[in-house]
Write a protein that holds these residues in place. Structure first.
Motif, PDB file in Angstrom:
ATOM      1  N   GLU A 229       0.803  -1.223   0.000  1.00  0.00           N
ATOM      2  CA  GLU A 229       0.000   0.000   0.000  1.00  0.00           C
ATOM      3  C   GLU A 229       0.835   1.271   0.000  1.00  0.00           C
ATOM      4  O   GLU A 229       0.314   2.344  -0.268  1.00  0.00           O
ATOM      5  CB  GLU A 229      -0.951  -0.034   1.195  1.00  0.00           C
TER       6      GLU A 229
ATOM      7  N   ALA B 252       0.463   3.225  -3.215  1.00  0.00           N
ATOM      8  CA  ALA B 252      -0.916   3.548  -3.584  1.00  0.00           C
ATOM      9  C   ALA B 252      -1.015   4.585  -4.699  1.00  0.00           C
ATOM     10  O   ALA B 252      -1.800   4.439  -5.614  1.00  0.00           O
ATOM     11  CB  ALA B 252      -1.707   4.004  -2.371  1.00  0.00           C
TER      12      ALA B 252
ATOM     13  N   CYS C 234       1.024   2.936  -8.236  1.00  0.00           N
ATOM     14  CA  CYS C 234       0.858   1.550  -8.650  1.00  0.00           C
ATOM     15  C   CYS C 234       0.835   1.442 -10.175  1.00  0.00           C
ATOM     16  O   CYS C 234       0.028   2.094 -10.837  1.00  0.00           O
ATOM     17  CB  CYS C 234      -0.434   0.999  -8.064  1.00  0.00           C
TER      18      CYS C 234
ATOM     19  N   LEU D  66      -2.637  -4.016  -5.763  1.00  0.00           N
ATOM     20  CA  LEU D  66      -2.218  -3.277  -4.577  1.00  0.00           C
ATOM     21  C   LEU D  66      -2.730  -4.036  -3.358  1.00  0.00           C
ATOM     22  O   LEU D  66      -3.891  -4.448  -3.325  1.00  0.00           O
ATOM     23  CB  LEU D  66      -2.825  -1.871  -4.625  1.00  0.00           C
TER      24      LEU D  66
END
Length: 83
Positions: free
Chosen positions: A43, A46, A49, A55
């Protein structure tokens, strides 16, 4: 002779405070996907990505055929012990 093992899913855990860790993770994902591997990144990525990359939590990343940790000792500990 040892039996060959196929790596299907690779988890990548990064320490986002480390310069270049997210860029390296994106490059790794591209190389691994080109070789037929599925990637999951933690994460911490985030906002960065790459397309086609899952994720997940550090624990989900750790539940992979291979785990790559970028960023240092604490990132390894988090990947190993996060529920």
């Amino acid at each position: 002779m040892p039996e060959s093992t196929t790596i299907g899913r690779v988890g990548i855990v990064i320490a986002s405070h480390r310069p270049g860790a997210a860029d390296l993770a994106r490059q790794l994902c591209g190389e691994l996907q080109a070789r037929g591997c599925e990637c999951i990144v933690d994460e911490e990525m985030a906002g960065d990505c790459p397309p086609g990359v899952e994720l997940g939590s550090a624990a989900q990343c750790a539940d992979s055929d291979l785990v790559i940790v970028l960023g240092g000792t604490w990132a390894v500990v988090m990947a190993r012990h996060t529920p």
